[in-house]
Write an enzyme that holds these catalytic residues in place. Structure first.
Site, PDB file in Angstrom:
ATOM      1  N   HIS A 199      42.303  43.047  26.394  1.00  0.00           N
ATOM      2  CA  HIS A 199      42.909  42.671  27.844  1.00  0.00           C
ATOM      3  C   HIS A 199      43.903  43.523  27.222  1.00  0.00           C
ATOM      4  CE1 HIS A 199      40.739  39.906  29.749  1.00  0.00           C
ATOM      5  NE2 HIS A 199      41.231  40.091  30.926  1.00  0.00           N
ATOM      6  N   GLU A 222      32.023  47.529  38.256  1.00  0.00           N
ATOM      7  CA  GLU A 222      33.216  48.214  38.476  1.00  0.00           C
ATOM      8  C   GLU A 222      32.477  49.454  38.272  1.00  0.00           C
ATOM      9  OE1 GLU A 222      34.016  45.723  36.136  1.00  0.00           O
ATOM     10  OE2 GLU A 222      35.714  44.681  36.518  1.00  0.00           O
TER      11      GLU A 222
END
Lengths: 406, 437
Positions: free
Chosen positions: A211, A142
């Protein structure tokens, strides 16, 4: 505003298509809602036009207005529904595809965006149409691929970087803060960074703590970026397009639970304003400010409140940074009471900033302290019952409004 | 992938295997001072007996030009006929000399100005490493991009940013290349395609990868005739950072037109490269990702230039990235705030004798490419440019209050809508820098 009308029509469908395990959900109202719908169209249009007297190029605004003009005449009877129906993730894809078609410099990068079509199907089919380079499947890095997007943006491309889950973008915080937000300034205005960073975040269905994060609270201090949160197919497409066209770096927050919302959206092209908030329901008693998924909890609570005789005004702030103080301010001046309902944690969330901002600007207009309903300051638990208790539920909203309006 | 991982190491393996002790590494460095890559091409002239090669190291054997097959092949092909023994023409030689002297003189002036209180903060000087900047950047076109880290003054100068603009930026004046908003560690130039200037190490590598991606995109998606190359400069410390490895992977995967240039000066502030790296041979990490890894003597501008030519050529032809490790040294401390007490004076002395500017001068003289007078003229010209840049910076205005908010957003509507319904940036106080945002 077309948004209002369509939203009125479509408001019933989202709630029924979202699969909540929430038995407290009540069916959509009838007579009262219909009348309200008609009235709020006009009011919304009114609030829109007040913002129109601005010298700056408001091409974006004009297109929305144009759609509104057309729809306005159809208010009374809506038998032939113009537009087409789709789900929120499809609306995002439509917006993305339209922009990719319009401008060959627009490209997508992220994990599984290409061949897989995106883990939430937002980029489905795009790689087949535009090729593997324009819809780039990246390795799991990322920080580096976000930085790569920034470097590409500096040299002319207009990338959309997808974080498979917003939480993963924590790994890209270095690039987002240091480069994305700052380079335009640090380079003395020489390089612009027209990047869009998007992805699903928020508390989902027992996805676990990592998450289920709300990154808007972490990113909000970064200077030089804009943050928007979409909540309906209509504003998802409009914001996606606006974000891509903007020369500023924009972070577009989507929500895991909202991807399957269905709504009818216009066939004509439209682009929404990144800096404006959306009037969902006008009212007189209290201003409820919300965004993303909490909008639906608020609307649910609003139904209960209406049945109990209250008249809440609901605004989906949409623009998390900067705040649309005009719409919010006008509302506060009218109702004198504010409830903020957000999914961020209590500490340092968007609600905290909004509370400070409203207190600063509209203190004189408040009849009572601002009530801010946020998620608990806990890592989101896995167990369903615990998870439900971490986020704000409609019953709490009803209770808060009742308390406030006493 | 064309490049093979079998690099030819032409030195005494025993010396390199024990990399733990600094002492042993010092002897390695002595050895690496002499490159066989250079010896065939430059004749023995560049590295004459003047280089401090102790008898001990001479015994251990020469070299350290490790490179993967690609560069090696080229070496064999070019041959070494006496007639075309010289790597550069007179003009090229003068350009190289001028650029290196510009870098050196500029950095020396920076030190002076810093101690006189004209610039502040963290200033990192490039003295000693000029061969890397000149060797690489002088081969680039204007459209090619350069990305650096905080030791970026000389990269900017080599790329073509006027000394005036760099000096002004350092003084924090509004005429600086970044309007005084960047400072020493953030040199940017859109005109000359210098993409920074970053304060955190490793941060610039993904940005460079992105610039290379744009080049590939232009060629393959937009079908433009684009062969722009990007160079990413960073140090030995950065090579232990995740972003380095992640970008090596992506660049090799997509065959991006980029060259990763490691300026290995052995020290990351006070952390010796050997103490922080399990395998200190950085060039080796290239083949692990599927790109050639080359080690070159970074104190010798001609060797650097030769390797650079090949690496940049590869990138232009679309053959993908190269990792080039330049063994170099900084004569000054990490920054002007660094007392530089940790490094061994003997090590510093050794590298001082390998000063790239002195070496090139010697080469030019010995090959009759230039004489004393010509080089002195260049020196004088550069000295005047530097003096002028200081005067210009001194005379330039400091940024006014209204500059405070101007470049936060490319589209200033990003500041949002104020309570009065107007965009904040329409507020007249906005330009005064007193608006509430």
């Amino acid at each position: 505003m077309a948004a209002a009308i369509l939203h009125g029509v479509g408001a019933t469908t989202p709630l029924s298509s979202v699969k909540y395990n929430n038995s407290r959900r009540s069916l959509p109202g009838s007579g009262i809602t219909e009348r309200k719908r008609a009235s709020f169209v006009i009011q919304c249009y009114g609030s829109l036009s007040s913002g129109l007297n601005i010298g700056i190029n408001r091409a974006v605004k004009l297109s929305t207005n144009a759609v509104a003009t057309k729809q306005d005449s159809v208010t009374a009877s809506t038998p032939s529904k113009p537009g087409h129906e789709l789900l929120l993730f499809e609306a995002l894809r439509e917006g993305l595809e339209e922009e990719m078609e319009r401008d060959p410099w627009v490209c997508v990068m992220g994990e599984d965006v290409g061949h897989y079509g995106g883990s939430y199907k937002v980029t489905k089919g795009l790689a087949d149409k535009y090729g593997d380079l324009r819809v780039l499947d990246t390795p799991i890095a990322e920080n580096s691929f976000t930085g790569m997007g920034i470097g590409a943006a500096m040299t002319g491309l207009r990338p959309i970087v997808e974080g498979m889950n917003m939480g993963f973008l924590l790994l890209a915080f270095n690039q987002i803060s240091n480069n994305c937000g700052m380079l335009h300034y640090t380079s003395g205005g020489q390089f612009k960074i027209p990047i869009v960073i998007r992805g699903p975040g928020g508390v989902g269905r027992q996805l676990g703590a990592e998450h289920s994060q709300r990154l808007e609270s972490y990113f909000q201090s970064i200077p030089g970026i804009q943050m928007v949160a979409c909540s309906t197919p209509y504003n998802a497409k409009g914001l996606m397009k606006a974000a891509i066209r903007s020369d500023n770096p924009v972070i577009l927050f989507e929500h895991v639970l909202l991807y399957n919302l269905k709504e009818r959206i216009p066939d004509e092209e439209y682009v929404l304003s990144l800096e404006e908030s959306e009037m969902v329901r006008t009212g007189d008693h209290v201003t409820i400010l919300t965004y993303s998924r909490m909008r639906y909890h608020v609307m649910q609570a609003a139904k209960t409140l209406v049945n109990k005789g209250y008249d809440p005004e609901v605004i989906d702030i949409r623009s998390l940074k900067p705040f649309d103080l005009h719409t919010i301010g006008n509302s506060v001046k009218k109702t004198h009471r504010v409830v903020i309902v957000e999914e961020c944690m209590r500490t340092g969330g968007i609600g905290a900033s909004l509370t400070a901002s409203i207190n600063e600007h509209f203190h004189d207009y408040l009849d009572a302290p601002i009530v801010c309903l946020s998620s608990q300051d806990v890592p989101t638990p896995y167990a369903g019952t615990l998870e439900d208790w971490t986020v704000v539920q409609p019953a709490q909203i009803v209770a808060a409004v009742e308390q406030l309006c006493r | 992938m064309a490049c093979s991982a079998t690099a030819k190491i032409i030195h005494n393996p025993l010396v390199f295997s024990s990399s733990r002790s600094a002492e042993k590494y010092e002897s390695c460095c002595k050895i690496s001072g002499r490159s066989s890559l250079g010896s065939k091409f430059l004749g023995k002239k560049l590295l004459s007996a003047k280089s401090a090669i102790s008898p001990a190291s001479r015994r251990s054997g020469a070299v350290v030009a490790v490179s993967s097959d690609i560069v090696k092949e080229k070496k064999v092909k070019s041959g070494s006929s006496a007639a075309s023994n010289l790597l550069i023409t007179k003009e090229e030689g003068l350009v190289l000399y001028e650029d290196m002297y510009l870098g050196r003189a500029f950095e020396d002036m920076c030190a002076q100005m810093y101690y006189r209180g004209k610039m502040f903060g963290f200033v990192h000087l490039y003295n000693g490493q000029e061969a890397v900047s000149t060797g690489f950047i002088k081969l680039l076109k204007q459209e090619d991009c350069v990305v650096s880290t905080y030791r970026d003054h000389v990269h900017s100068l080599s790329k073509g940013v006027p000394a005036r603009q760099v000096m002004s930026e350092l003084f924090g004046k509004t005429t600086g290349c970044c309007r005084g908003q960047g400072g020493s560690m953030h040199m940017f130039s859109k005109e000359h395609n210098v993409l920074g200037g970053f304060a955190f190490i490793g941060e610039g590598i993904p940005v460079a990868t992105g610039a290379a991606f744009t080049s590939k995109y232009k060629r393959e998606v937009l079908k433009e005739d684009c062969d722009e190359v990007t160079l990413a400069f960073f140090g030995d410390g950065t090579c232990n950072n995740g972003q380095f490895f992640e970008c090596l992977n992506m660049a090799a995967l997509w065959k991006l037109p980029i060259v990763f240039v490691v300026e290995n000066n052995l020290w990351a502030i006070g952390m010796s490269h050997l103490r922080s790296t399990s395998d200190p041979q950085i060039w080796k990490k290239g083949p692990a990702f599927g790109m050639p890894g080359v080690h070159v003597d970074g104190m010798d501008v001609l060797k650097v230039r030769e390797v650079a030519q090949e690496a940049i050529g590869r990138a232009r032809r679309g053959e993908g990235p190269t990792l080039v490790e330049c063994e170099t040294y900084r004569f000054r401390g990490h920054s002007l705030a660094d007392p530089d007490e940790l490094r061994d004076p003997a090590e510093k002395a050794r590298y001082a004798t390998r000063d790239p500017i002195t070496a090139l001068k010697k080469y030019l003289f010995e090959n009759n490419l230039a004489n004393e007078a010509e080089l002195k003229a260049v020196d004088k010209k550069i000295d005047e440019i530097i003096e002028d840049s200081v005067e210009f910076a001194d005379a330039s205005p400091v940024p006014a209050r209204n500059q405070l908010l101007e470049n936060v957003f490319a589209d200033p509507r990003g500041f949002g809508i104020g309570p009065d319904g107007k965009y904040r940036c329409e507020d007249p106080k906005f330009t005064e820098g007193t608006a509430q945002v």
